[in-house]
Scaffold this motif. Sequence first.
Motif, PDB file in Angstrom:
ATOM      1  N   LEU A  49      41.772  10.040 -32.440  1.00  0.00           N
ATOM      2  CA  LEU A  49      40.911   8.879 -32.655  1.00  0.00           C
ATOM      3  C   LEU A  49      41.484   7.900 -33.674  1.00  0.00           C
ATOM      4  CD1 LEU A  49      38.060   7.803 -31.831  1.00  0.00           C
ATOM      5  CD2 LEU A  49      37.202   8.948 -33.894  1.00  0.00           C
ATOM      6  N   THR A  50      41.540   6.639 -33.289  1.00  0.00           N
ATOM      7  CA  THR A  50      41.821   5.565 -34.250  1.00  0.00           C
ATOM      8  C   THR A  50      40.598   5.419 -35.152  1.00  0.00           C
ATOM      9  OG1 THR A  50      43.297   4.372 -32.752  1.00  0.00           O
ATOM     10  CG2 THR A  50      42.238   3.087 -34.498  1.00  0.00           C
ATOM     11  N   THR A  51      40.830   5.362 -36.488  1.00  0.00           N
ATOM     12  CA  THR A  51      39.696   5.391 -37.406  1.00  0.00           C
ATOM     13  C   THR A  51      40.035   4.739 -38.738  1.00  0.00           C
ATOM     14  OG1 THR A  51      38.071   6.860 -38.460  1.00  0.00           O
ATOM     15  CG2 THR A  51      40.331   7.656 -38.333  1.00  0.00           C
ATOM     16  N   VAL A  52      39.007   4.361 -39.457  1.00  0.00           N
ATOM     17  CA  VAL A  52      39.155   3.901 -40.834  1.00  0.00           C
ATOM     18  C   VAL A  52      39.106   5.137 -41.730  1.00  0.00           C
ATOM     19  CG1 VAL A  52      38.112   2.589 -42.714  1.00  0.00           C
ATOM     20  CG2 VAL A  52      38.101   1.657 -40.394  1.00  0.00           C
ATOM     21  N   ASN A  53      40.175   5.381 -42.458  1.00  0.00           N
ATOM     22  CA  ASN A  53      40.219   6.522 -43.370  1.00  0.00           C
ATOM     23  C   ASN A  53      39.733   6.065 -44.743  1.00  0.00           C
ATOM     24  OD1 ASN A  53      40.725   8.816 -44.796  1.00  0.00           O
ATOM     25  ND2 ASN A  53      42.966   8.659 -44.711  1.00  0.00           N
ATOM     26  N   GLN A  54      38.568   6.565 -45.160  1.00  0.00           N
ATOM     27  CA  GLN A  54      38.039   6.160 -46.453  1.00  0.00           C
ATOM     28  C   GLN A  54      38.379   7.162 -47.560  1.00  0.00           C
ATOM     29  OE1 GLN A  54      33.874   6.420 -47.329  1.00  0.00           O
ATOM     30  NE2 GLN A  54      33.380   7.011 -45.253  1.00  0.00           N
ATOM     31  N   ASN A  55      39.336   8.056 -47.302  1.00  0.00           N
ATOM     32  CA  ASN A  55      39.836   8.966 -48.343  1.00  0.00           C
ATOM     33  C   ASN A  55      38.683   9.701 -49.026  1.00  0.00           C
ATOM     34  OD1 ASN A  55      42.631   7.986 -48.035  1.00  0.00           O
ATOM     35  ND2 ASN A  55      41.835   6.094 -48.916  1.00  0.00           N
TER      36      ASN A  55
END
Length: 340
Positions: free
Chosen positions: A293-299
Motif C-alpha cells: 500500500l502507498t501510504t503517508v508514514n507518520q512515524n
Amino acid sequence: MPVTIRDVAAASGVAIGTVSRALNGYPDVSDATRERIKQVADELGYAPNQTAQSLSSKRVRNIGIFISGFLSEEVFNDFDIMLLRGSFKAALDYGVNISLHLINSEIQEQKSYDQLCYECGVAGAMLFGLKTTDPYCTTLSQSERPVVTVDIPLKGERTGCVLLDDRRAEAEAAQYLIDRGHRKIAIVHGGEDAAVSIERFAGIKDAYQANGIELDPALSIYTDFTHDDAAAKVERFLTEHGAEDVTAFLCMSDLIAIGTLRTITRMGYRVPEDFSVVGYDGIELTKFTSPPLTTVNQNVRDKGYEAVRLLCDMLAGDKDPQTVTLSHTLIERGSVRKLL
C-alpha cells in the motif's frame, strides 16, 4: 455513580485543582481548607487510591499511558502497538516507570484527569485516542498534573501535545493522486468527530482548491475508522456508483485502506488496474498487502517516544508545555496507477 473529585469540589466550595492539591499533600493549601476538603470527601464516600497519597510531580518516577476507546476497536490495530513501542522506549531511556490504562468517554465523565492519575498512582500521563467530543477535551486545561496528548491539540498550563501536520500530509497524498491523473477520487473518511479526520479533510480540500477541482460530496464515504466498517461502506459505494464514477480511493487511515483494498478485490476488481488506493499512518501491515500500500508514514514510534519525552521533561521542570509537530513521508508502493 461513583463520587468524583468534581462532587467534592462542588460540596467544598473550591476549585477541582484545590481538591486535588489538598488530597495530594501540596503545601500551598491551608490546613483549614485541607481539613474541610478531607471531611467532605469522607462524608461523600470519595475514596481514591491511598497508595498514591504522597505523589509529587517533581519527584515521582511513575507515569501513565491512558488510551481512550481502545476496547471499541474490533480489529487489531498496529498503530497502537507502534505508538506503545516508542513510548516504552522513551520510558527506558528516561528511567521512569510506565503503566498502561484503558479509558473511555464514560470514565472521563465520572473522573477528572487529576483523579484518574491519583488513583492510578502516576504523576502525569500521555493521553491518546481522544475525540473532540470527549469530556477531557474541555477539562484538561484545568488539570493540576502534567499531560501530553497525542493527535489532538489542547491548550493548558500543564498540557503539551505531539502532532503531525495532518492537513499538510493529507494534502500531499491528494496531490500525489492528482499528479497521476486522478480526478474522480473517493475520500474514505474516519470518524467525523476525530480531530485528525477534520484536519486531513481540510488538507484534501486545500489540494483540490489548488488544482481547480470541485469537491463532490457524493464521493465521500464516512466510516468509524475500523476495517470492517470501511469494507462494508466501500462495498455499498461501489454497488451504487459503479467503476465509472471513481478511479481512486484516498483513505484517512491504513486500516480503512486495507478494508477498502480487500473489498475491491473481493468484488472482482483489481488494484491498481481498476482502482488506486492510498492509506495513511505507515503501519507495518501495509508492507504485506497485495499490492503493498502507498501510504503517508507518520512515524508512529517517534510520536510515542516524543510524547513520553516531553512528559518527562515537563515533570522534571526542564521544559514548559508545548506543541511538538513531527515530520511525515509519503511512501510510494504498488497500489497507485498513473492514468494516461
